[in-house]
Design an enzyme around this catalytic site. Structure first.
Site, PDB file in Angstrom:
ATOM      1  N   PRO A 274       0.829  -1.027   0.146  1.00 42.05           N
ATOM      2  CA  PRO A 274       0.124   0.113  -0.102  1.00 42.05           C
ATOM      3  C   PRO A 274       0.558   1.259   0.185  1.00 42.05           C
ATOM      4  O   PRO A 274       1.802   1.376   0.725  1.00 42.05           O
ATOM      5  CB  PRO A 274      -0.870  -0.185   1.430  1.00 42.05           C
ATOM      6  N   GLY A 275       0.820   2.370  -0.135  1.00 41.55           N
ATOM      7  CA  GLY A 275       1.067   3.144  -0.576  1.00 41.55           C
ATOM      8  C   GLY A 275       0.300   4.660  -0.191  1.00 41.55           C
ATOM      9  O   GLY A 275       0.032   4.940   0.968  1.00 41.55           O
ATOM     10  N   TYR A 316      -4.111  14.905 -13.475  1.00 35.36           N
ATOM     11  CA  TYR A 316      -5.344  13.881 -13.466  1.00 35.36           C
ATOM     12  C   TYR A 316      -6.842  14.430 -13.580  1.00 35.36           C
ATOM     13  O   TYR A 316      -7.292  13.366 -13.051  1.00 35.36           O
ATOM     14  CB  TYR A 316      -4.938  12.674 -12.455  1.00 35.36           C
ATOM     15  N   CYS A 342       3.162  30.164 -15.019  1.00 36.10           N
ATOM     16  CA  CYS A 342       2.595  30.591 -16.490  1.00 36.10           C
ATOM     17  C   CYS A 342       1.974  29.321 -17.107  1.00 36.10           C
ATOM     18  O   CYS A 342       2.377  29.011 -18.142  1.00 36.10           O
ATOM     19  CB  CYS A 342       3.785  30.876 -17.429  1.00 36.10           C
ATOM     20  N   TYR A 370       1.682  11.010  -3.123  1.00 36.66           N
ATOM     21  CA  TYR A 370       2.441  11.929  -4.960  1.00 36.66           C
ATOM     22  C   TYR A 370       2.038  13.221  -4.614  1.00 36.66           C
ATOM     23  O   TYR A 370       1.501  13.647  -6.638  1.00 36.66           O
ATOM     24  CB  TYR A 370       1.199  11.058  -5.577  1.00 36.66           C
TER      25      TYR A 370
END
Ligand code: LLP
Length: 414
Positions: A274-275, A316, A342, A370
């Site tokens: 698991p992360g 995402y 920008c 993440y």
């Protein structure tokens, strides 16, 4: 557990006001709760206490050394995908015997170093990788412990960029080819087959695909046993989702239940990777409003964090809750919360109802996974500082980069 809560009108991490962290360490800044990290790991380790199991935290989700050490001290192992992650894990005190090495493109040098430290297992993703590992192990006079990462071809029903268990993905060995690749591995003298592995995707909110993958892996294990190939462990990867907005988060127990039920009789060790689930909701990105720019069509809140600090919204279209650290009474307007970079893709959240004033602090929630790990120096922006809170204590666990450090590796032409 929810480590971030309003106390006396001020958002705190555990017992520390986020405003005190901003004052001491500046913004943008990642803030992690040690208690939340520990409780997330407990959720996995407790139901597994009675069986032979190893929780290998996926280092890629957040590789800060202090955070890795919190997990190492509580007995976790680590899932790594590069020499860099391996060295980080070791620097944080990881036991090499609890490290699994995933990834489709392991170099010979990475293999050699991992072999020299004596890791638990290489999760091999292709036949040519088997050949390379066999050669490297032979040249060092070692036998490399291996699992094959099998692609069970199940639909994880998650974002296409983070779905990994379908035939069309680059990961693992095709299910149909697995027996023949295992047979090939069994003929290579410097390899020792120890397990089987899969990882079907990330941010899964439905535990059903995990159970489906498990069933397919068990069928394969039986086919292998019939050929005389016996395994010691089964690794189901990571992927369990978290609540970002209003999703119903599957419980770790409901996810583990089919695994525990079907493995009871088999005497196989369980490995998990698991992360996100261990770190995602244990961290926030703290940022300060530079300017407010109300307009005819849209209102913009320009903050000091940007897509280089948290890439997920831009990459995402991911949704992170954005909360005022000291909520104001008064009418809320709808704001696009954007960074100074920008690009129009540089947003942290769009159309958020908030009552704001310039200089206010905002917390971008669920940013522990993440976030920092995928940050960059785009626009020559120093990466954010990272702070770990433990009860009433706050500790800097990564200082902010200096501008000079950002170009220190470059040289001018003569
Ligand atoms: N094991 C393997 C082999 C993996 O590839 C991954 C994640 C994990 C474990 C951990 O998965 P988790 O439990 O965190 O879902 N950057 C994306 C997520 C990419 C996940 C890549 N692999 C995001 O921000 O959503």
């Amino acid at each position: 557990m929810n480590a971030f809560s309003l106390q006396n009108g001020q958002m705190h991490c555990e017992a520390v006001p986020l405003s005190a962290i901003a004052e001491r360490f500046g913004t943008p800044c990642y803030v992690y709760s040690r208690a939340a990290l520990e409780s997330a790991l407990d959720e996995y380790q407790q139901p597994l206490a009675e069986v032979d199991a190893l929780v290998c935290y996926a280092v890629k989700a957040n590789s800060n050394l202090a955070l890795l050490k919190v997990f190492a001290q509580r007995g976790a192992g680590f899932d790594i995908v590069s020499l860099g992650e391996l060295k980080r894990a070791l620097a944080a005190g990881a036991d090499p015997q609890k490290i699994v090495f995933s990834g489709v493109g392991k170099s010979a040098a990475e293999m050699a170093f991992a072999l020299s430290t004596g890791i638990l297992c290489f999760n091999v993703e292709s036949a040519p990788e088997l050949e390379r590992l066999n050669e490297v192990a032979g040249s060092l006079g070692k036998r490399a412990p291996i699992s094959l990462r099998v692609n069970p071809d199940v639909d994880a029903k998650t974002h296409p960029y983070i779905s990994t268990g379908l035939k069309e993905n680059k990961f693992g060995v095709a299910y149909e080819d697995a027996v023949s690749v295992y047979t090939q591995a069994s003929r290579l003298a410097n390899l020792e087959i120890v397990g089987i592995d899969c990882h079907i995707g990330s941010q899964l909110l439905d535990p059903a695909p995990f159970a489906e993958a498990l069933t397919k892996l068990l069928q394969l294990i039986d086919q292998l046993a019939a050929k005389g190939i016996t395994l010691r462990h089964i690794d189901l990867g990571g992927g369990l989702g978290i609540r970002y907005k209003d999703e119903t988060e599957p419980t770790v127990k409901s996810y583990l239940q089919p695994l525990l039920a079907s493995l009871k009789e088999r005497g196989l060790k369980i490995v998990l990777e698991p992360g996100r689930r261990l770190v995602g909701n244990a961290g926030v990105l703290l940022t300060r409003i530079e300017f407010l720019k109300p307009g005819a069509v849209k209102n913009f809140a320009i903050v000091d964090a940007a897509m280089n600090d948290l890439a997920r919204p831009a990459l995402y279209d991911a949704w992170h809750d954005i909360l005022a650290v000291a909520p104001r009474s008064g009418a809320a307007l709808h704001w696009d919360v954007v960074g100074p970079i920008c690009e129009s893709g540089d947003f942290l959240g769009r159309d958020r109802a908030l009552a704001l004033a310039p200089g206010d602090l905002l917390a971008v929630m669920s940013a522990g996974a993440y976030g920092m790990a995928m940050s960059s120096n785009y626009n020559t922006r120093p990466r954010a500082a990272e702070v770990m809170v433990d009860g009433t204590q706050m500790q800097l666990v990564r200082r902010r980069e200096t501008i000079e450090e950002l170009y220190a590796l470059e040289s001018l032409l003569p």
